[in-house]
Design a protein around this motif. Structure first.
Motif, mmCIF file in Angstrom:
data_model
loop_
_atom_site.group_PDB
_atom_site.id
_atom_site.type_symbol
_atom_site.label_atom_id
_atom_site.label_comp_id
_atom_site.label_asym_id
_atom_site.label_seq_id
_atom_site.Cartn_x
_atom_site.Cartn_y
_atom_site.Cartn_z
ATOM 1 N N GLU A 198 0.818 -1.213 0.000
ATOM 2 C CA GLU A 198 0.000 0.000 0.000
ATOM 3 C C GLU A 198 0.847 1.256 0.000
ATOM 4 N N GLY A 199 2.151 1.116 0.307
ATOM 5 C CA GLY A 199 3.031 2.274 0.349
ATOM 6 C C GLY A 199 3.282 2.848 -1.029
ATOM 7 N N GLY A 200 3.101 4.163 -1.180
ATOM 8 C CA GLY A 200 3.320 4.810 -2.463
ATOM 9 C C GLY A 200 2.394 5.995 -2.632
ATOM 10 N N ILE A 201 2.312 6.491 -3.860
ATOM 11 C CA ILE A 201 1.470 7.647 -4.173
ATOM 12 C C ILE A 201 0.111 7.161 -4.678
ATOM 13 N N HIS A 202 -0.940 7.627 -4.033
ATOM 14 C CA HIS A 202 -2.315 7.322 -4.441
ATOM 15 C C HIS A 202 -2.921 8.579 -5.063
ATOM 16 N N ARG A 203 -3.455 8.445 -6.271
ATOM 17 C CA ARG A 203 -3.986 9.603 -7.007
ATOM 18 C C ARG A 203 -5.513 9.575 -6.989
ATOM 19 N N VAL A 204 -6.107 10.757 -6.869
ATOM 20 C CA VAL A 204 -7.558 10.881 -6.897
ATOM 21 C C VAL A 204 -7.966 11.805 -8.032
ATOM 22 N N GLN A 205 -9.031 11.454 -8.724
ATOM 23 C CA GLN A 205 -9.621 12.285 -9.771
ATOM 24 C C GLN A 205 -11.105 12.423 -9.463
ATOM 25 N N ARG A 206 -11.514 13.667 -9.180
ATOM 26 C CA ARG A 206 -12.911 13.873 -8.797
ATOM 27 C C ARG A 206 -13.301 15.334 -8.997
ATOM 28 N N ILE A 207 -14.599 15.583 -8.998
ATOM 29 C CA ILE A 207 -15.133 16.944 -9.026
ATOM 30 C C ILE A 207 -15.366 17.370 -7.582
ATOM 31 N N PRO A 208 -14.720 18.444 -7.122
ATOM 32 C CA PRO A 208 -14.911 18.869 -5.728
ATOM 33 C C PRO A 208 -16.381 19.097 -5.406
ATOM 34 N N GLU A 209 -16.747 18.816 -4.164
ATOM 35 C CA GLU A 209 -18.143 18.946 -3.748
ATOM 36 C C GLU A 209 -18.513 20.392 -3.455
ATOM 37 N N THR A 210 -17.526 21.243 -3.190
ATOM 38 C CA THR A 210 -17.788 22.650 -2.900
ATOM 39 C C THR A 210 -16.883 23.535 -3.743
ATOM 40 N N GLY A 211 -17.232 24.837 -3.836
ATOM 41 C CA GLY A 211 -16.393 25.787 -4.545
ATOM 42 C C GLY A 211 -16.762 25.933 -6.004
ATOM 43 N N LEU A 212 -15.994 26.771 -6.711
ATOM 44 C CA LEU A 212 -16.262 27.076 -8.114
ATOM 45 C C LEU A 212 -16.155 25.845 -8.994
ATOM 46 N N SER A 213 -15.180 24.994 -8.694
ATOM 47 C CA SER A 213 -14.972 23.801 -9.528
ATOM 48 C C SER A 213 -16.173 22.883 -9.510
ATOM 49 N N SER A 214 -16.863 22.818 -8.361
ATOM 50 C CA SER A 214 -18.036 21.943 -8.278
ATOM 51 C C SER A 214 -19.153 22.463 -9.169
ATOM 52 N N ARG A 215 -19.304 23.795 -9.243
ATOM 53 C CA ARG A 215 -20.361 24.360 -10.095
ATOM 54 C C ARG A 215 -20.010 24.238 -11.570
ATOM 55 N N MET A 216 -18.720 24.289 -11.866
ATOM 56 C CA MET A 216 -18.289 24.193 -13.263
ATOM 57 C C MET A 216 -18.097 22.748 -13.708
ATOM 58 N N GLN A 217 -18.277 21.802 -12.761
ATOM 59 C CA GLN A 217 -18.112 20.384 -13.078
ATOM 60 C C GLN A 217 -16.722 20.086 -13.637
#
Length: 451
Positions: free
Chosen positions: A258-277
Motif C-alpha cells: 500500500e506504500g506509495g502515491i495514491h492519485r484521486v480524480q474527482r469533481i470537488p463537492e464545494t467551490g467554483l470547480s463543483s459548479r463548473m463540473q
C-alpha cells in the motif's frame, strides 16, 4: 432432476469418458541434482526461491505477461517440470526414511525435508486429480448435444465451473507454500498518510482523510488493533497528516504494497470547480513501516531535538491548554516524528521514540535491499514514493492499480475498507507470488540451458 454433486454421478449416467492428465516422468535431468542435491545432501533446498525476500510486479518479460495468475502459471511447462522434480524428490525421501538404513543425523535431515515437501506433493496430486475430472467433464459435454440432454449439460458445466474455482484455490495455496514469507510479514506496522498538493482547494486533504478511514476500517475488518499516533486535521474537514500503529496477525504482509502515491480524480463537492463540473487531480502518500517486536536501534539522546506543543483536533478541554504533544527530530538524518494522541506528554514521547526507531530501522532495511538487489528495479520492494501506484477515479467509479493493471468498480466499496479492498490486496499478493515463482523458474531454465 436433483442437482448432481460430483463427477462420479456423471460417470453413472454416461459410459463414454476419457481419462487424461496422468503424471509423466520429467524428461529433463533432476534440477535438484544439477543444483547440488546428491544422496548425501538430504537437506537441500532451492536456495534462490527460499531466499526471495522482495518482488517486483512489473512483469517485464513475455513469460510474466502471459502468466498473471496462479492457474496460468501452474500450466506453464517450467512449473510442471519443477513440481514434478519436487514430487520425485518427495518419493525418494520417503523411500529412504522407510528403508531405515540411515543414521540419526540423516534421519533428522530427511524428516525435515519430508515435512517441507509433503504439503507440496499433496497439493500437486490434488490439482492433478481435479484437472482429470475437468477433462472427463469436457469429454462428456461433447456427447451431450441433444435437447433431451440439455439439463444434464447445464449440470456438467456447473460442475466444471466449481472444479475450476477449486483448482484456482489449490494453485494459490501451493504457491503460497513455495514462496517463503518475507522476514517482516508477521510484524505490526506504523502507517502514515500525508496529503499532497493540488490547485483548486482541499481535494487532497479530503481524500487523505478518506484513505486514513479506509485503513482504519480495514483494520477492523481484519480484527487488527488500530492505535492513532498522530492526527493533524485540515481547516475544511480534511486531513494533512496522520499516523497509526496497526497490530495483529500478518499486518505487514497485507499492507506492504500500500506504500506509495495514491492519485484521486474527482469533481470537488464545494467551490467554483463543483459548479463548473471540473475534474481535479490530487495525490496523497502512504508509508508503511514494519515494526518488529524487537527493534534493536540505539538512539543517542544527543542526536535528538525534542519539542513540545499544544495538541490539535478533538479532545475536549485538554486540547490547546497543555503542551502534551511531542515532536522529535533526529538531527543526523533529519527524520521528524510527532505524537499528540495521548494526554500525557511522557506517553507521547515514548510513542514518538518508538516511531522514530521504526523509521530508522526501515532505512537500514532499505539500504540492505539496495545493496543486495541494486541491479533490479523494485517498484514495490523499495516502497518508492515517486511512483503513483493507484488511481481513484470518482467520475468513472473506478479504482486502478497501475502495477498489475487491475480495475475495480465501486469506489465506495473500496473506501469502506472491507471485502472489496481485501480482494484488491489479495490480488496484489497473488501477483507478487506469481512474480517470485516466475523469476525463479526463469533462473532454473537458464540453469538447464547452461548445463
Amino acid at each position: 432432476m436433483k442437482p448432481l454433486q460430483s463427477i462420479w454421478h456423471f460417470r453413472s449416467l454416461l459410459t463414454k469418458c476419457c481419462c487424461h492428465g496422468q503424471l509423466h516422468s520429467c524428461p529433463l535431468p533432476s534440477v535438484a541434482t544439477k543444483m547440488g542435491y546428491v544422496m548425501g545432501l538430504h537437506n537441500w533446498r532451492p536456495k534462490s526461491l527460499l531466499d526471495t525476500t522482495r518482488v517486483s510486479l512489473t512483469f517485464s518479460s513475455q513469460l510474466r505477461k502471459k502468466h498473471q495468475d496462479s492457474h496460468a502459471l501452474w500450466k506453464h511447462e517450467a512449473m510442471q517440470k519443477y513440481l514434478e522434480t519436487l514430487r520425485k524428490e518427495y518419493q525418494q525421501v520417503s523411500r529412504l526414511l522407510n528403508a531405515g538404513s540411515i543414521n540419526d543425523f540423516e534421519e533428522r535431515s530427511l524428516k525435515r525435508r519430508h515435512a517441507d515437501l509433503s504439503p507440496v506433493a499433496a497439493l500437486f496430486q490434488e490439482i492433478k486429480e481435479a484437472e482429470r475430472e475437468v477433462q472427463e467433464l469436457e469429454a462428456m459435454c461433447k456427447e451431450l448435444d441433444s435437447r433431451d440432454e440439455k439439463q444434464l449439460l447445464e449440470l456438467a458445466l456447473e460442475e466444471k465451473e466449481t472444479l475450476d474455482k477449486k483448482i484456482n484455490t489449490l494453485c494459490r495455496k501451493l504457491f503460497q507454500i513455495l514462496v517463503p514469507k518475507e522476514k517482516y510479514d508477521g510484524s505490526h506496522v506504523i502507517l502514515e498518510v500525508t496529503a499532497g498538493r493540488t490547485t483548486g482547494g482541499d481535494i487532497c486533504q479530503q481524500f487523505t482523510k478518506e484513505m486514513f478511514e479506509m485503513y482504519q476500517n480495514y483494520a477492523d475488518y481484519k480484527c487488527w488493533t488500530f492505535d492513532i499516533l498522530n492526527y493533524t486535521p485540515a481547516e475544511i474537514g480534511g486531513l494533512h497528516h496522520a499516523a497509526a500503529q496497526i497490530s495483529g496477525d500478518d499486518v505487514y504482509r497485507h499492507l506492504k504494497y500500500e506504500g506509495g502515491i495514491h492519485r484521486v480524480q474527482r469533481i470537488p463537492e464545494t467551490g467554483l470547480s463543483s459548479r463548473m463540473q471540473r475534474i481535479h487531480t490530487g495525490t496523497m502518500s502512504v508509508i508503511v513501516l514494519p515494526q518488529p517486536e524487537e527493534v534493536n536501534i540505539k538512539v543517542d539522546p544527543k542526536d535528538l531535538r525534542i519539542d513540545t506543543f499544544r495538541a490539535k483536533g478533538a479532545g475536549g478541554q485538554h486540547v490547546n491548554k497543555t503542551d502534551s504533544a511531542v515532536r522529535i527530530v533526529h538531527l543526523p538524518t533529519g527524520l521528524t516524528v510527532e505524537c499528540q494522541q495521548e494526554r500525557s506528554q511522557q506517553m507521547n514521547r515514548e510513542i514518538a521514540l518508538r516511531t522514530l526507531r521504526a523509521k530508522l530501522y526501515q532505512q537500514i532495511i532499505e539500504k540492505q535491499l539496495s545493496q543486495e538487489q541494486s541491479a533490479r528495479k523494485l517498484q514495490l520492494g523499495t516502497r518508492a514514493q515517486s511512483e503513483r501506484i493507484r488511481t481513484y477515479n470518482f467520475t468513472q467509479d473506478r479504482v486502478t492499480d497501475h502495477r498489475i493493471s487491475y480495475d475495480a468498480r465501486n469506489i465506495k466499496e473500496i473506501l469502506s475498507g472491507k471485502e472489496a479492498l481485501d480482494k484488491l490486496i489479495n490480488r496484489l499478493l497473488e501477483f507478487a507470488e506469481v512474480e517470485a515463482l516466475t523469476e525463479y523458474l526463469e533462473n532454473l531454465q537458464s540453469l538447464e540451458r547452461g548445463s
